[in-house]
Design a protein around this motif. Structure first.
Motif, PDB file in Angstrom:
ATOM      1  N   UNK A 248      10.792  12.129 119.017  1.00  0.00           N
ATOM      2  CA  UNK A 248      11.809  12.592 119.811  1.00  0.00           C
ATOM      3  C   UNK A 248      13.132  12.650 118.817  1.00  0.00           C
ATOM      4  N   UNK A 249      13.324  11.469 117.946  1.00  0.00           N
ATOM      5  CA  UNK A 249      14.276  11.639 116.962  1.00  0.00           C
ATOM      6  C   UNK A 249      14.124  12.867 116.000  1.00  0.00           C
ATOM      7  N   UNK A 250      12.775  13.000 115.655  1.00  0.00           N
ATOM      8  CA  UNK A 250      12.645  14.346 114.773  1.00  0.00           C
ATOM      9  C   UNK A 250      13.097  15.856 115.458  1.00  0.00           C
ATOM     10  N   UNK A 251      12.781  15.662 116.872  1.00  0.00           N
ATOM     11  CA  UNK A 251      13.175  16.754 117.686  1.00  0.00           C
ATOM     12  C   UNK A 251      14.914  16.798 117.815  1.00  0.00           C
ATOM     13  N   UNK A 252      15.258  15.839 117.842  1.00  0.00           N
ATOM     14  CA  UNK A 252      16.632  15.696 117.927  1.00  0.00           C
ATOM     15  C   UNK A 252      17.512  16.128 116.744  1.00  0.00           C
ATOM     16  N   UNK A 253      16.669  15.817 115.395  1.00  0.00           N
ATOM     17  CA  UNK A 253      17.382  16.141 114.354  1.00  0.00           C
ATOM     18  C   UNK A 253      17.206  17.632 113.854  1.00  0.00           C
ATOM     19  N   UNK A 254      15.982  18.011 114.341  1.00  0.00           N
ATOM     20  CA  UNK A 254      15.540  19.666 114.228  1.00  0.00           C
ATOM     21  C   UNK A 254      16.817  20.509 114.934  1.00  0.00           C
TER      22      UNK A 254
END
Length: 164
Positions: free
Chosen positions: A79-85
């Motif tokens: 989820x954090x990586x998705x938000x960062x992307x």
């Protein structure tokens, strides 16, 4: 000599009483006491087997809890990586200053998520150690009849977990 003549009668009488006493001992111990002793040993073996099964079940539950925490960690990281992307895609269209601000916000979000993950992992390990220490205290109390303090059990569990 009359004593020698009575030897056969006396020996027969003593042999009879010897056999009678041995039969009494055989039936008294072998038929009456031995089953009671065997049932006590069997009950103890069953109790030990039940305690070991309970410990194995507790270990399986702890493993399930650890697996669930790892899944939550992976989910939070994804989820954090998705938000960062998403933030990087939207900030790429914006100005350089806005992109730096978005990256700083994303880094803070990732750090906060990892902090929560570390706290959840530490909490889970503390719970596992507490449960294992309590189970170890109970097993030592039941199996050996020795009362072990919470600190001693905690040290023993930590040492066992450190040894792998």
């Amino acid at each position: 000599m009359p004593q020698i003549n009575q030897l056969a009668l006396v020996a027969t009488s003593q042999l009879f009483w010897l056999l009678l006493v041995l039969a009494f001992i055989y039936f008294g111990i072998g038929r009456m006491m031995l089953p009671k002793i065997q049932s006590t040993v069997d009950a103890r073996d069953r109790r030990i087997a039940d305690d070991l099964a309970a410990a194995q079940a507790a270990r399986a539950a702890a493993d399930e809890t650890e697996t669930a925490y790892r899944a939550r960690i992976d989910e939070s990281r994804a989820e954090a990586l998705r938000v960062a992307a998403e933030a990087k895609a939207s900030s790429a269209r914006a100005t350089e200053e806005r992109m730096q601000a978005a990256n700083a916000a994303n880094a803070a979000t990732v750090e906060a998520a990892e902090t929560r993950i570390r706290a959840a992992t530490a909490g889970a390990l503390a719970e596992i150690e507490g449960v294992a220490a309590e189970a170890a205290r109970d097993m030592v109390q039941r199996l050996a009849g020795i009362s072990v303090g919470a600190t001693e059990a905690g040290r023993a569990v930590k040492a066992a977990m450190a040894n792998g």
